[in-house]
Scaffold this motif. Structure first.
Motif, PDB file in Angstrom:
ATOM      1  N   ASN A 138      -5.957  -0.224  -0.138  1.00  0.00           N
ATOM      2  CA  ASN A 138      -4.324  -0.065   0.235  1.00  0.00           C
ATOM      3  C   ASN A 138      -4.779   0.951  -1.057  1.00  0.00           C
ATOM      4  N   TRP A 139      -5.294   1.867  -1.317  1.00  0.00           N
ATOM      5  CA  TRP A 139      -6.390   2.595  -1.470  1.00  0.00           C
ATOM      6  C   TRP A 139      -7.046   3.969  -0.853  1.00  0.00           C
ATOM      7  N   LYS A 140      -7.460   5.413  -1.077  1.00  0.00           N
ATOM      8  CA  LYS A 140      -7.216   6.517   0.022  1.00  0.00           C
ATOM      9  C   LYS A 140      -9.225   6.949  -0.675  1.00  0.00           C
ATOM     10  N   LEU A 141      -9.472   7.426  -0.361  1.00  0.00           N
ATOM     11  CA  LEU A 141     -10.887   7.837  -0.879  1.00  0.00           C
ATOM     12  C   LEU A 141     -11.135   9.355   0.009  1.00  0.00           C
ATOM     13  N   SER A 142     -10.860  10.358  -0.500  1.00  0.00           N
ATOM     14  CA  SER A 142     -10.834  11.713   0.289  1.00  0.00           C
ATOM     15  C   SER A 142     -10.179  11.724   1.501  1.00  0.00           C
ATOM     16  N   GLY A 143      -8.653  11.222   1.285  1.00  0.00           N
ATOM     17  CA  GLY A 143      -7.673  11.009   2.408  1.00  0.00           C
ATOM     18  C   GLY A 143      -7.510   9.933   3.319  1.00  0.00           C
ATOM     19  N   SER A 144      -9.125   9.562   3.568  1.00  0.00           N
ATOM     20  CA  SER A 144      -8.963   8.112   4.223  1.00  0.00           C
ATOM     21  C   SER A 144      -8.938   6.843   3.922  1.00  0.00           C
ATOM     22  N   PRO A 145      -8.153   5.610   4.298  1.00  0.00           N
ATOM     23  CA  PRO A 145      -7.793   4.658   3.459  1.00  0.00           C
ATOM     24  C   PRO A 145      -9.178   3.655   3.509  1.00  0.00           C
ATOM     25  N   ASP A 146      -9.250   2.998   2.053  1.00  0.00           N
ATOM     26  CA  ASP A 146     -10.175   2.701   1.837  1.00  0.00           C
ATOM     27  C   ASP A 146     -10.252   1.615   0.911  1.00  0.00           C
ATOM     28  N   TYR A 147     -11.350   0.624  -0.250  1.00  0.00           N
ATOM     29  CA  TYR A 147     -11.094   0.007   0.054  1.00  0.00           C
ATOM     30  C   TYR A 147     -11.364  -0.423  -1.573  1.00  0.00           C
ATOM     31  N   PHE A 148     -11.143  -1.438  -2.575  1.00  0.00           N
ATOM     32  CA  PHE A 148     -11.525  -0.603  -4.736  1.00  0.00           C
ATOM     33  C   PHE A 148     -12.397  -1.778  -4.551  1.00  0.00           C
ATOM     34  N   TYR A 149     -13.380  -0.788  -4.655  1.00  0.00           N
ATOM     35  CA  TYR A 149     -15.170  -1.692  -5.344  1.00  0.00           C
ATOM     36  C   TYR A 149     -15.130  -1.539  -6.765  1.00  0.00           C
ATOM     37  N   PRO A 150     -15.807  -2.524  -6.757  1.00  0.00           N
ATOM     38  CA  PRO A 150     -15.801  -2.527  -8.810  1.00  0.00           C
ATOM     39  C   PRO A 150     -16.900  -1.329  -8.961  1.00  0.00           C
ATOM     40  N   LEU A 151     -16.425  -0.905 -10.633  1.00  0.00           N
ATOM     41  CA  LEU A 151     -16.570   0.382 -10.845  1.00  0.00           C
ATOM     42  C   LEU A 151     -16.295   1.580 -10.542  1.00  0.00           C
ATOM     43  N   ASP A 152     -15.706   1.791  -9.549  1.00  0.00           N
ATOM     44  CA  ASP A 152     -14.895   2.426  -8.759  1.00  0.00           C
ATOM     45  C   ASP A 152     -13.694   2.985  -9.496  1.00  0.00           C
ATOM     46  N   ASN A 153     -13.126   4.997 -10.294  1.00  0.00           N
ATOM     47  CA  ASN A 153     -12.534   5.579 -10.689  1.00  0.00           C
ATOM     48  C   ASN A 153     -11.193   5.664  -9.962  1.00  0.00           C
ATOM     49  N   VAL A 154      -9.929   5.285 -10.175  1.00  0.00           N
ATOM     50  CA  VAL A 154      -9.181   4.871  -9.761  1.00  0.00           C
ATOM     51  C   VAL A 154      -8.107   5.730 -10.464  1.00  0.00           C
ATOM     52  N   THR A 155      -7.154   6.066  -9.500  1.00  0.00           N
ATOM     53  CA  THR A 155      -6.050   7.141  -9.933  1.00  0.00           C
ATOM     54  C   THR A 155      -4.463   7.081  -9.319  1.00  0.00           C
ATOM     55  N   PHE A 156      -3.624   6.616 -10.008  1.00  0.00           N
ATOM     56  CA  PHE A 156      -2.723   6.024  -9.941  1.00  0.00           C
ATOM     57  C   PHE A 156      -1.716   7.636  -9.717  1.00  0.00           C
ATOM     58  N   ASP A 157      -0.969   8.017  -8.652  1.00  0.00           N
ATOM     59  CA  ASP A 157      -0.036   9.530  -8.900  1.00  0.00           C
ATOM     60  C   ASP A 157       0.859   8.368  -8.042  1.00  0.00           C
ATOM     61  N   ASP A 158       1.843   9.859  -7.577  1.00  0.00           N
ATOM     62  CA  ASP A 158       2.494   9.519  -6.322  1.00  0.00           C
ATOM     63  C   ASP A 158       2.849   8.630  -5.392  1.00  0.00           C
ATOM     64  N   THR A 159       1.528   9.314  -5.042  1.00  0.00           N
ATOM     65  CA  THR A 159       1.664   8.526  -3.489  1.00  0.00           C
ATOM     66  C   THR A 159       1.669   7.221  -3.697  1.00  0.00           C
ATOM     67  N   GLY A 160       1.672   5.819  -3.442  1.00  0.00           N
ATOM     68  CA  GLY A 160       1.500   4.901  -3.623  1.00  0.00           C
ATOM     69  C   GLY A 160       3.049   3.773  -4.460  1.00  0.00           C
ATOM     70  N   SER A 161       3.292   2.465  -4.103  1.00  0.00           N
ATOM     71  CA  SER A 161       3.903   2.280  -5.132  1.00  0.00           C
ATOM     72  C   SER A 161       4.172   1.905  -6.398  1.00  0.00           C
ATOM     73  N   GLY A 162       5.143   1.314  -7.334  1.00  0.00           N
ATOM     74  CA  GLY A 162       4.955   1.300  -8.486  1.00  0.00           C
ATOM     75  C   GLY A 162       4.525   0.107  -8.995  1.00  0.00           C
ATOM     76  N   THR A 163       5.091  -0.918  -8.446  1.00  0.00           N
ATOM     77  CA  THR A 163       4.541  -2.488  -8.779  1.00  0.00           C
ATOM     78  C   THR A 163       3.371  -3.075  -8.138  1.00  0.00           C
ATOM     79  N   ILE A 164       2.532  -3.016  -9.022  1.00  0.00           N
ATOM     80  CA  ILE A 164       0.959  -3.827  -8.751  1.00  0.00           C
ATOM     81  C   ILE A 164       0.392  -4.943  -8.595  1.00  0.00           C
ATOM     82  N   ALA A 165       0.619  -6.125  -8.433  1.00  0.00           N
ATOM     83  CA  ALA A 165       0.444  -7.304  -7.967  1.00  0.00           C
ATOM     84  C   ALA A 165      -1.000  -7.556  -8.750  1.00  0.00           C
ATOM     85  N   MET A 166      -1.954  -8.154  -9.222  1.00  0.00           N
ATOM     86  CA  MET A 166      -2.789  -8.134  -9.247  1.00  0.00           C
ATOM     87  C   MET A 166      -3.379  -9.632  -9.295  1.00  0.00           C
ATOM     88  N   PRO A 167      -3.853 -10.362  -8.079  1.00  0.00           N
ATOM     89  CA  PRO A 167      -4.790 -11.888  -8.005  1.00  0.00           C
ATOM     90  C   PRO A 167      -5.722 -12.064  -8.273  1.00  0.00           C
TER      91      PRO A 167
END
Length: 198
Positions: free
Chosen positions: A111-140
């Motif tokens: 549920n992330w994009k890396l250079s426009g392609s779907p990707d995963y979050f990995y530890p230490l990634d730099n994350v950006t939240f803009d107007d692309t995704g849903s505003g409610t985020i759950a953290m399991p």
């Protein structure tokens, strides 16, 4: 430190039974791992079969980008990580979660994009939240980004409350957008918080 003694270590004085998938998320504090063998878990007796349904254990290693070729295995009554050594190369990813897929997890949901392609979050990634995704985020799970940047002008972000999961690490948070950001989790990240807008 290869060999143990100064690393996080779980010691079970008795039988350690692992009969399902167990994910080991490795996030080196310095961003790099020295080559060698790290002891992660020690036990008096190790069982890799479930006592309930005879399922075999599946030990899964999840590391920061750039760390590869490492293995996790049972070694006698211990669980060890054997590393080839290396330095993390964090990605710069953009949140693209939907209301149905809104978990910020580690290498589980694309549920992330890396250079426009779907990707995963990995530890230490730099994350950006803009107007692309849903505003409610759950953290399991606990997450450890290199940095968090909010460029949200229309989307208001809320990280839903969970006392056991949070944002940790030495990365910071920067708010550039006009939208709001609500962190309901007991976060422990230590980087600077910079509010330029919002």
């Amino acid at each position: 430190t290869p060999g143990g003694g100064t690393n996080d270590l779980i010691v079970v004085n008795g039988t350690l039974s692992i009969g399902d998938e167990l994910d080991f998320v490795i996030t080196p504090l310095t961003g790099s791992l020295a080559a060698g063998t790290y002891t992660l878990m020690k036990s008096t007796t190790l069982s890799l079969t479930s006592p309930y349904d005879s399922a075999s254990a599946n030990l899964v290693l999840v590391e920061a980008r750039g760390l590869s070729g490492d293995t996790i295995q049972a070694d006698g009554n211990d669980i060890t990580l054997t590393s080839l050594g290396g330095t993390a190369t964090p990605g710069s990813i953009v949140w693209a979660g939907t209301p149905a897929l809104n978990n910020w997890d580690v290498h589980l949901t694309q549920n992330w994009k890396l250079s426009g392609s779907p990707d995963y979050f990995y530890p230490l990634d730099n994350v950006t939240f803009d107007d692309t995704g849903s505003g409610t985020i759950a953290m399991p799970v606990v997450v450890n980004p290199g940095s968090m940047t909010f460029n949200n002008n229309k989307t208001n972000y809320t990280f839903t409350q969970n006392q056991a999961t949070f944002v940790t690490g030495d990365g910071g948070l920067t708010l550039n957008g006009k939208g709001t950001v609500t962190l309901q989790n007991p976060n422990s990240f230590t980087g600077d918080v910079t509010v330029n807008n919002g």
